[in-house]
Design a protein around this motif. Structure first.
Motif, PDB file in Angstrom:
ATOM      1  N   ALA A   1       0.828  -1.202   0.000  1.00  0.00           N
ATOM      2  CA  ALA A   1       0.000   0.000   0.000  1.00  0.00           C
ATOM      3  C   ALA A   1       0.868   1.259   0.000  1.00  0.00           C
ATOM      4  O   ALA A   1       0.573   2.231  -0.713  1.00  0.00           O
ATOM      5  CB  ALA A   1      -0.933  -0.006   1.205  1.00  0.00           C
ATOM      6  N   ALA A   2       1.946   1.238   0.771  1.00  0.00           N
ATOM      7  CA  ALA A   2       2.842   2.398   0.817  1.00  0.00           C
ATOM      8  C   ALA A   2       3.512   2.631  -0.530  1.00  0.00           C
ATOM      9  O   ALA A   2       3.635   3.773  -0.993  1.00  0.00           O
ATOM     10  CB  ALA A   2       3.891   2.200   1.904  1.00  0.00           C
ATOM     11  N   SER A   3       3.921   1.545  -1.194  1.00  0.00           N
ATOM     12  CA  SER A   3       4.608   1.673  -2.483  1.00  0.00           C
ATOM     13  C   SER A   3       3.681   2.210  -3.569  1.00  0.00           C
ATOM     14  O   SER A   3       4.140   2.811  -4.543  1.00  0.00           O
ATOM     15  CB  SER A   3       5.184   0.316  -2.914  1.00  0.00           C
ATOM     16  N   ARG A   4       2.374   2.006  -3.402  1.00  0.00           N
ATOM     17  CA  ARG A   4       1.400   2.473  -4.391  1.00  0.00           C
ATOM     18  C   ARG A   4       0.711   3.764  -3.973  1.00  0.00           C
ATOM     19  O   ARG A   4      -0.189   4.245  -4.657  1.00  0.00           O
ATOM     20  CB  ARG A   4       0.346   1.384  -4.632  1.00  0.00           C
ATOM     21  N   GLY A   5       1.131   4.313  -2.834  1.00  0.00           N
ATOM     22  CA  GLY A   5       0.551   5.561  -2.366  1.00  0.00           C
ATOM     23  C   GLY A   5      -0.894   5.441  -1.927  1.00  0.00           C
ATOM     24  O   GLY A   5      -1.653   6.412  -2.026  1.00  0.00           O
ATOM     25  N   ARG A   6      -1.275   4.288  -1.410  1.00  0.00           N
ATOM     26  CA  ARG A   6      -2.663   4.066  -0.972  1.00  0.00           C
ATOM     27  C   ARG A   6      -2.831   4.421   0.509  1.00  0.00           C
ATOM     28  O   ARG A   6      -1.911   4.242   1.308  1.00  0.00           O
ATOM     29  CB  ARG A   6      -3.070   2.617  -1.188  1.00  0.00           C
ATOM     30  N   ARG A   7      -4.044   4.849   0.846  1.00  0.00           N
ATOM     31  CA  ARG A   7      -4.365   5.148   2.246  1.00  0.00           C
ATOM     32  C   ARG A   7      -5.345   4.100   2.771  1.00  0.00           C
ATOM     33  O   ARG A   7      -6.481   4.415   3.137  1.00  0.00           O
ATOM     34  CB  ARG A   7      -4.932   6.554   2.370  1.00  0.00           C
ATOM     35  N   ILE A   8      -4.910   2.862   2.779  1.00  0.00           N
ATOM     36  CA  ILE A   8      -5.705   1.753   3.310  1.00  0.00           C
ATOM     37  C   ILE A   8      -5.189   1.443   4.716  1.00  0.00           C
ATOM     38  O   ILE A   8      -3.982   1.339   4.929  1.00  0.00           O
ATOM     39  CB  ILE A   8      -5.568   0.509   2.420  1.00  0.00           C
ATOM     40  N   ALA A   9      -6.100   1.321   5.656  1.00  0.00           N
ATOM     41  CA  ALA A   9      -5.705   0.974   7.030  1.00  0.00           C
ATOM     42  C   ALA A   9      -5.670  -0.547   7.159  1.00  0.00           C
ATOM     43  O   ALA A   9      -6.634  -1.227   6.809  1.00  0.00           O
ATOM     44  CB  ALA A   9      -6.698   1.566   8.024  1.00  0.00           C
ATOM     45  N   PHE A  10      -4.550  -1.073   7.640  1.00  0.00           N
ATOM     46  CA  PHE A  10      -4.435  -2.518   7.876  1.00  0.00           C
ATOM     47  C   PHE A  10      -4.268  -2.767   9.369  1.00  0.00           C
ATOM     48  O   PHE A  10      -3.445  -2.127  10.020  1.00  0.00           O
ATOM     49  CB  PHE A  10      -3.261  -3.109   7.097  1.00  0.00           C
ATOM     50  N   ARG A  11      -5.061  -3.705   9.882  1.00  0.00           N
ATOM     51  CA  ARG A  11      -5.048  -4.000  11.311  1.00  0.00           C
ATOM     52  C   ARG A  11      -4.834  -5.490  11.536  1.00  0.00           C
ATOM     53  O   ARG A  11      -5.299  -6.327  10.743  1.00  0.00           O
ATOM     54  CB  ARG A  11      -6.372  -3.599  11.959  1.00  0.00           C
ATOM     55  N   LEU A  12      -4.177  -5.803  12.636  1.00  0.00           N
ATOM     56  CA  LEU A  12      -4.024  -7.189  13.064  1.00  0.00           C
ATOM     57  C   LEU A  12      -5.297  -7.611  13.782  1.00  0.00           C
ATOM     58  O   LEU A  12      -5.729  -6.944  14.732  1.00  0.00           O
ATOM     59  CB  LEU A  12      -2.817  -7.331  13.998  1.00  0.00           C
ATOM     60  N   GLY A  13      -5.914  -8.688  13.337  1.00  0.00           N
ATOM     61  CA  GLY A  13      -7.145  -9.125  13.979  1.00  0.00           C
ATOM     62  C   GLY A  13      -7.636 -10.433  13.412  1.00  0.00           C
ATOM     63  O   GLY A  13      -7.225 -10.867  12.333  1.00  0.00           O
ATOM     64  N   ASP A  14      -8.532 -11.059  14.149  1.00  0.00           N
ATOM     65  CA  ASP A  14      -9.082 -12.373  13.819  1.00  0.00           C
ATOM     66  C   ASP A  14     -10.452 -12.209  13.175  1.00  0.00           C
ATOM     67  O   ASP A  14     -11.365 -11.644  13.782  1.00  0.00           O
ATOM     68  CB  ASP A  14      -9.179 -13.182  15.117  1.00  0.00           C
ATOM     69  N   ALA A  15     -10.594 -12.683  11.961  1.00  0.00           N
ATOM     70  CA  ALA A  15     -11.859 -12.533  11.234  1.00  0.00           C
ATOM     71  C   ALA A  15     -13.008 -13.305  11.873  1.00  0.00           C
ATOM     72  O   ALA A  15     -14.174 -13.051  11.553  1.00  0.00           O
ATOM     73  CB  ALA A  15     -11.685 -12.985   9.787  1.00  0.00           C
ATOM     74  N   GLU A  16     -12.699 -14.253  12.757  1.00  0.00           N
ATOM     75  CA  GLU A  16     -13.761 -15.002  13.433  1.00  0.00           C
ATOM     76  C   GLU A  16     -14.128 -14.384  14.776  1.00  0.00           C
ATOM     77  O   GLU A  16     -15.169 -14.705  15.345  1.00  0.00           O
ATOM     78  CB  GLU A  16     -13.336 -16.460  13.630  1.00  0.00           C
TER      79      GLU A  16
END
Length: 269
Positions: A98-113
């Motif tokens: 995301a950083a290399s493409r200049g995106r502003r996406i938030a990524f979080r550590l978490g369990d989908a269940e």
């Protein structure tokens, strides 16, 4: 310890997380994971737009986001995107991409269940190739319903990667014969024998060990409280684009596999 031996407090869900963390470095090398050409990107955009409509100012949680492939597609369309993944290795790659493409996406550590988000936090939940790995999908779908806003949309993209049609079995035999005869040219990336065995072991113990059929997934979503459930098998445009980067037998198999998108809505009251 090779990752398959039992450990204290180490269950199936932890084993799944470890498996995907180890796969992270080569994840984007596989057609069907990363996007390899503009035709596939546009095909995904059309699928997402067909079920989600225009972005507006709506927020999306990309569950089990991996290296962020679906997150980037949603960001292309103007959604406010958060990616959630249990694997720190996947998240490191997702953040770097995301950083290399200049995106502003938030990524979080978490369990989908077991999502640590407040009730009614997101307008949309999207997930690709997660449902087949779920240990307790009924509880998981109830959790997804909880974090969606009333009237919010869930979009599941998945498939049955266990049960094979006669055509798929024949293609597997042709592929095996071609490999032994050295008649194949380009080959798709493949798991090591150890990783392939771990994958089979995990698959034999998840809820959908006999295959995640669309009808079964849709029924569980209905039991969890979702409404207006629609099953869409029109993924051929995506599969044709992916097939251009696959060997012939894999390309043909992709076109006849049981793959689908399911849209479901949280009731407003």
């Amino acid at each position: 310890m090779d990752g398959t031996e039992p450990r204290p407090n180490y269950g199936l869900r932890e084993e799944i997380e470890a498996f995907w963390s180890e796969r992270a470095p080569g994840f984007d090398e596989f057609p069907g994971h990363e996007i390899f050409d503009e035709d596939e990107r546009k095909a995904w955009h059309r699928l997402l737009s067909r079920h989600l409509g225009p972005a507006g100012k709506r927020s999306v949680l990309d569950l089990a986001s991996g290296t962020g492939v679906i997150s980037h597609l949603l960001d292309d369309l103007g959604f406010q995107v958060t990616g959630l993944d249990w694997s720190e290795a996947m998240l490191r790659l997702a953040k770097a991409k995301a950083a290399s493409r200049g995106r502003r996406i938030a990524f979080r550590l978490g369990d989908a269940e077991r999502i640590l988000e407040d009730d009614a936090s997101f307008d949309i939940l999207v997930t690709r190739h997660l449902v087949w790995t779920l240990v307790d999908p009924a509880a998981c779908f109830s959790e997804w319903l909880r974090v969606l806003k009333p009237g919010g949309t869930l979009l599941v993209v998945d498939g049955d990667f266990v049960r094979q049609t006669l055509g798929q079995r024949l293609l597997q035999r042709v592929d095996a014969l071609a490999r032994r005869s050295r008649l194949v040219g380009r080959q798709a990336p493949a798991l090591s024998p150890d990783m392939a065995e771990r994958h089979r072991s995990i698959l034999s113990r998840v809820h959908f060990r006999n295959g995640a059929r669309a009808g079964d997934v849709a029924a569980l979503l209905g039991h969890a409280g979702f409404r207006d459930i629609v099953v869409d098998h029109r993924l051929g445009e995506i599969h044709r684009a992916q097939g251009r980067h696959m060997p012939l037998t894999k390309r043909l198999s992709r076109r006849i596999e049981h793959r689908y998108a399911i849209k479901a809505v949280k009731p407003t009251a």
